[in-house]
Design an enzyme around this catalytic site. Structure first.
Site, PDB file in Angstrom:
ATOM      1  N   ARG A  45     -46.253  60.962  71.894  1.00  0.00           N
ATOM      2  CA  ARG A  45     -45.329  60.535  72.861  1.00  0.00           C
ATOM      3  C   ARG A  45     -45.712  59.053  73.396  1.00  0.00           C
ATOM      4  O   ARG A  45     -44.731  58.190  73.566  1.00  0.00           O
ATOM      5  CB  ARG A  45     -44.975  61.546  74.079  1.00  0.00           C
ATOM      6  CG  ARG A  45     -44.395  62.689  73.479  1.00  0.00           C
ATOM      7  CD  ARG A  45     -43.886  63.577  74.733  1.00  0.00           C
ATOM      8  NE  ARG A  45     -45.103  64.152  75.365  1.00  0.00           N
ATOM      9  CZ  ARG A  45     -45.862  65.570  75.068  1.00  0.00           C
ATOM     10  NH1 ARG A  45     -45.062  66.078  74.333  1.00  0.00           N
ATOM     11  NH2 ARG A  45     -46.824  66.002  75.590  1.00  0.00           N
ATOM     12  N   LYS A 221     -27.278  53.857  90.175  1.00  0.00           N
ATOM     13  CA  LYS A 221     -27.330  53.991  88.850  1.00  0.00           C
ATOM     14  C   LYS A 221     -26.089  55.074  88.400  1.00  0.00           C
ATOM     15  O   LYS A 221     -26.378  56.227  88.497  1.00  0.00           O
ATOM     16  CB  LYS A 221     -28.641  54.439  88.331  1.00  0.00           C
ATOM     17  CG  LYS A 221     -28.729  55.008  86.912  1.00  0.00           C
ATOM     18  CD  LYS A 221     -30.260  55.056  86.432  1.00  0.00           C
ATOM     19  CE  LYS A 221     -29.897  55.588  84.758  1.00  0.00           C
ATOM     20  NZ  LYS A 221     -31.361  55.330  84.257  1.00  0.00           N
TER      21      LYS A 221
HETATM   22  P1  13P Z   1     -29.024  57.526  79.295  1.00  0.00           P
HETATM   23  O1  13P Z   1     -28.879  55.966  79.164  1.00  0.00           O
HETATM   24  O2  13P Z   1     -29.505  58.167  77.994  1.00  0.00           O
HETATM   25  O3  13P Z   1     -27.919  58.137  79.708  1.00  0.00           O
HETATM   26  O4  13P Z   1     -30.450  57.693  80.156  1.00  0.00           O
HETATM   27  C1  13P Z   1     -30.553  57.199  81.337  1.00  0.00           C
HETATM   28  C2  13P Z   1     -31.078  57.899  82.359  1.00  0.00           C
HETATM   29  O5  13P Z   1     -32.038  57.642  83.032  1.00  0.00           O
HETATM   30  C3  13P Z   1     -30.364  59.243  82.538  1.00  0.00           C
HETATM   31  O6  13P Z   1     -31.062  59.756  83.924  1.00  0.00           O
END
Ligand code: 13P
Length: 341
Positions: A45, A221
């Site tokens: 990781r 977001k």
């Molecule tokens: P994805 O862009 O793979 O959806 O992941 C973004 C993310 O931080 C989800 O919590």
């Protein structure tokens, strides 16, 4: 001197830059590694994430911040340098995922509520010391119309938790990324996604106001407004842009400096094309950029496949996606540029 929340938030959405979401929990990263037949050990990781953080110009030019997982924010690179220092040296802000995941909401089958508020003040103080200047909390809103999912109760509970998290972050000098993800997994059409996203964002901002959160020191977001995967339909980037911008104009205050999308299971190119279409439709009152996990990492993961010899190829694959999304964040991407990669 503590940095101003507003300045950190602006740096996170600087022109042509976006956020690398590298905060997969141990369970999620194992799934990603299973797909490339790599064992999910702490060292693997670390090696994998280190290769992205060391991807030179891609990091410097296109990545404004990196969301880390608890393990990663404490890890050192193979040469002993803390990973946080590598991120900072690339000019990016280190961030940290602080939620404890989405758990079934009692009494509401099919709905979840994200946990992790207990002890959060103390954890944030520690993460600040470890170098984090922003955090992430993801609420998950599924859509299943036949089962009456999501319930209003689930939306309220998740938005309330997001607001309490955001207030605690700001108290600690940390910019909260508030992530209410309306999932794209369902069979719903684009109008339903629009409706659920609208109700969710209205409730979120109502809770943020009630909690006295400073919106200028907050990054949203969200998901894009798209039809569910099982609907069997696809929307064009122009349609996605129109519906997504419509919902933001109706719900997101202009005091919010930036909106950084999740990719949510879209293909790499879809996530880029949709972001580009929104920025091409500007001017907009907020910065619109990416905070992608899968849409930035699927290509480098495949190229890497756990082999040292593939590190350069993986960094190239990451650099290409970072550059394409950096262009999309300015409305300057095109399918032709995509092919040059
Ligand atoms: P994805 O862009 O793979 O959806 O992941 C973004 C993310 O931080 C989800 O919590």
């Amino acid at each position: 001197m503590t940095e101003r929340l507003e300045d950190i938030a602006l740096a996170m959405v600087a022109d042509g830059k976006g956020i690398l979401a590298a905060d997969e929990s141990s369970g999620t990263i194992k799934k990603r590694f299973d797909a490339i037949k790599v064992e999910s050990t702490e060292e693997n990781r670390r090696d994998y994430r280190e290769l992205m953080f060391r991807a030179g110009d891609a990091m410097k030019n296109h990545i404004s911040g990196v969301i880390l997982y608890d393990e990663t924010i404490r890890q050192k690179a193979a040469d002993g340098t803390p990973l946080v220092d590598i991120i900072k040296a690339a000019g990016a802000v280190p961030g940290i995922k602080v939620d404890a995941g989405a758990k079934p909401l009692a009494g509401f089958p099919g709905d979840t509520v994200t946990e992790g508020l207990d002890g959060l003040r103390e954890r944030l103080a520690e993460y600040y010391k470890l170098g984090a200047r922003f955090a992430k909390w993801r609420a998950v809103i599924d859509i299943n119309e036949e089962e009456n999912v999501p319930s209003a109760t689930a939306i309220d509970a998740n938005c309330h938790a997001l607001a309490r998290y955001a207030a605690l972050c700001q108290e600690a000098g940390i910019v909260p990324i508030v992530e209410p993800e309306v999932l794209m997994d369902g069979a719903h059409d684009i109008d339903t996604c629009y409706e659920v996203t609208k109700v969710t964002l209205l409730q979120l901002f109502s809770e943020l106001y009630a909690a006295d959160v400073n919106l200028a020191g907050t990054i949203l977001k969200p998901n894009m407004v798209i039809p569910g995967k099982k609907s069997g339909t696809k929307a064009s980037p122009e349609q996605v842009a129109e519906m997504t911008l419509k919902v933001f104009r109706e719900t997101v205050p202009v005091a919010v400096p930036g909106i950084a999308f999740l990719s949510g299971g879209q293909s790499d190119e879809e996530a880029t094309a949709n972001l580009n279409a929104m920025n091409a439709a500007g001017p907009l009152p907020w910065k619109l950029t990416f905070s992608y996990g899968r849409a930035l990492q699927a290509a480098p993961q495949k190229a890497w496949a756990g082999k040292k010899d593939n590190v350069t190829a993986a960094q190239k694959a990451f650099a290409h996606r970072a550059r394409m999304n950096g262009l999309a964040a300015q409305g300057k991407w095109s399918p032709d540029l995509e092919k040059q990669g």
